[in-house]
Design an enzyme around this catalytic site. Structure first.
Site, PDB file in Angstrom:
ATOM      1  N   GLN A  59      -4.982  -0.822   9.648  1.00  0.00           N
ATOM      2  CA  GLN A  59      -4.749  -2.153   9.089  1.00  0.00           C
ATOM      3  C   GLN A  59      -5.319  -3.222  10.023  1.00  0.00           C
ATOM      4  OE1 GLN A  59      -3.458  -2.906   6.051  1.00  0.00           O
ATOM      5  NE2 GLN A  59      -3.815  -5.069   6.485  1.00  0.00           N
ATOM      6  N   LYS A 109       0.844  -1.196   0.000  1.00  0.00           N
ATOM      7  CA  LYS A 109       0.000   0.000   0.000  1.00  0.00           C
ATOM      8  C   LYS A 109       0.883   1.251   0.000  1.00  0.00           C
ATOM      9  CE  LYS A 109      -3.815  -2.291   2.349  1.00  0.00           C
ATOM     10  NZ  LYS A 109      -4.513  -2.601   3.591  1.00  0.00           N
ATOM     11  N   ASP A 136     -11.414   3.260   4.038  1.00  0.00           N
ATOM     12  CA  ASP A 136     -11.882   1.882   3.847  1.00  0.00           C
ATOM     13  C   ASP A 136     -13.410   1.804   3.761  1.00  0.00           C
ATOM     14  OD1 ASP A 136     -10.026  -0.136   3.494  1.00  0.00           O
ATOM     15  OD2 ASP A 136      -9.500  -0.234   5.620  1.00  0.00           O
TER      16      ASP A 136
END
Ligand code: NAD
Length: 294
Positions: free
Chosen positions: A97, A53, A120
């Site tokens: 995460q 990422k 997200d």
């Protein structure tokens, strides 16, 4: 003739498009998109994802920061990091995460991320907007389902009226948001999970079959309708070290109109969609600053 969907190539196109937009933003002297990833602990699989990422965000020209915290970091300390990022104008997207260590309250941490920076799309407010089909105020859409929906738009079309879609797997990360997107696209949606009786029977009725369970080769050829489009989200490591999906790809592929392989299908699309979401949040921010609605 079966089409093997090349998620890697599609993801590269998306990244190139984002990089071009960042170039334009820079040329106009405007603020570049900023993505901050918080990683607590040192889960090896997470470490690999986070590295990708970070690298891909840098490659498209974003400001990209990873905040690595030790596994024993307390809830209050992580909340403090989130609070600082919420207030830092350099970052438009914040990602926690997952998984986080067991002593942390994951849901409370996700809820502490500003919904405007929730890259997200997991914040309860954004989950609500997704189900409410509130496109106007929708910011980030969960990355893996967004990647699947872009593939469907390209290979099937954005109008799924009259189509039966079956989602096997009902997690908050993949199955549920994917079902909301399929519904939004006009499909008639069934969601199967671990206590569904006769999942195969549902699958056989699917024009579009999406699978995200974490069970290697769960979906057999006998589960798949001739001419279906099959998207395989699963990532499973076998004893010999190879990576396979939730679909028995070799057995199933010839029955399908289109299918994603594992690896090289949905996986690369997920990170590309994270970058896409970051850019969307940056643009939304610019828009709300211009119209003074913040
Ligand atoms: P999860 O464990 O949170 O959820 C799994 C879901 O599948 C649950 O709803 C469960 O009820 C259902 N399920 C499990 N076994 C089943 C069975 N035999 N029949 C029907 N339903 C069953 O998992 P998740 O986070 O949604 O991830 C699922 C898979 O997708 C994993 O392999 C994960 O590694 C992979 N994944 C891939 C990406 C990507 O970018 N490609 C992103 C996220 C997850």
């Amino acid at each position: 003739m079966t089409k093997i969907i090349d998620g890697k190539a599609f993801a590269a196109e998306i990244r190139a498009e984002i990089a071009r937009e960042v170039e334009k933003i820079k040329a106009a002297g405007e603020q570049i998109p900023g993505l901050a990833v918080i990683m607590v602990g040192d889960d090896p699989a997470s470490a690999i994802y986070v590295k990708s990422k970070e690298k891909q965000a840098q490659e498209v020209g974003f400001l990209s920061t990873v905040i690595r915290l030790p596994a024993e970091t307390s809830q209050a300390e992580v909340l403090d990091v989130i609070d600082k990022l919420n207030r830092n104008p350099d970052y438009h997207g914040i990602l926690l995460q997952l998984p986080v260590p067991a002593h942390l309250d994951k849901d409370a941490l996700i809820a502490a991320i500003s919904p405007k920076k929730d890259v997200d799309g997991f914040h309860p407010e954004n989950v609500g907007k997704l189900w409410y089909s509130d496109r106007e105020h929708q910011t980030a859409i969960p990355c893996t389902p967004l990647g699947c929906s872009l593939i469907l738009e390209r290979y099937v079309g954005s109008d799924l009226n009259g189509k039966n879609a079956v989602m096997i797997g009902a997690s908050n990360v993949v199955g549920k948001p994917m079902a909301a997107l399929l519904l939004r696209m006009g499909a008639t949606v069934s969601i199967c999970h671990s206590t569904t009786l006769d999942v195969a029977e549902y699958a056989r009725n699917a024009d579009i079959l999406i699978v995200a369970t974490g069970n290697a080769h769960l979906v057999k050829a006998s589960w798949v309708k001739e001419g279906a489009v099959v998207l395989d989200v699963g990532i499973n490591r076998l004893a010999d070290g190879s990576i396979v999906g939730d679909v028995d790809f070799e057995a199933v592929k010839d029955k399908t109109a289109a299918i994603t392989p594992v690896p090289g299908g949905i996986g690369p699309m997920t990170i590309a969609c994270l970058l896409k979401n970051t850019l969307t949040l940056r643009k939304t921010k610019a828009l709300s600053s211009n119209t003074n609605t913040e």
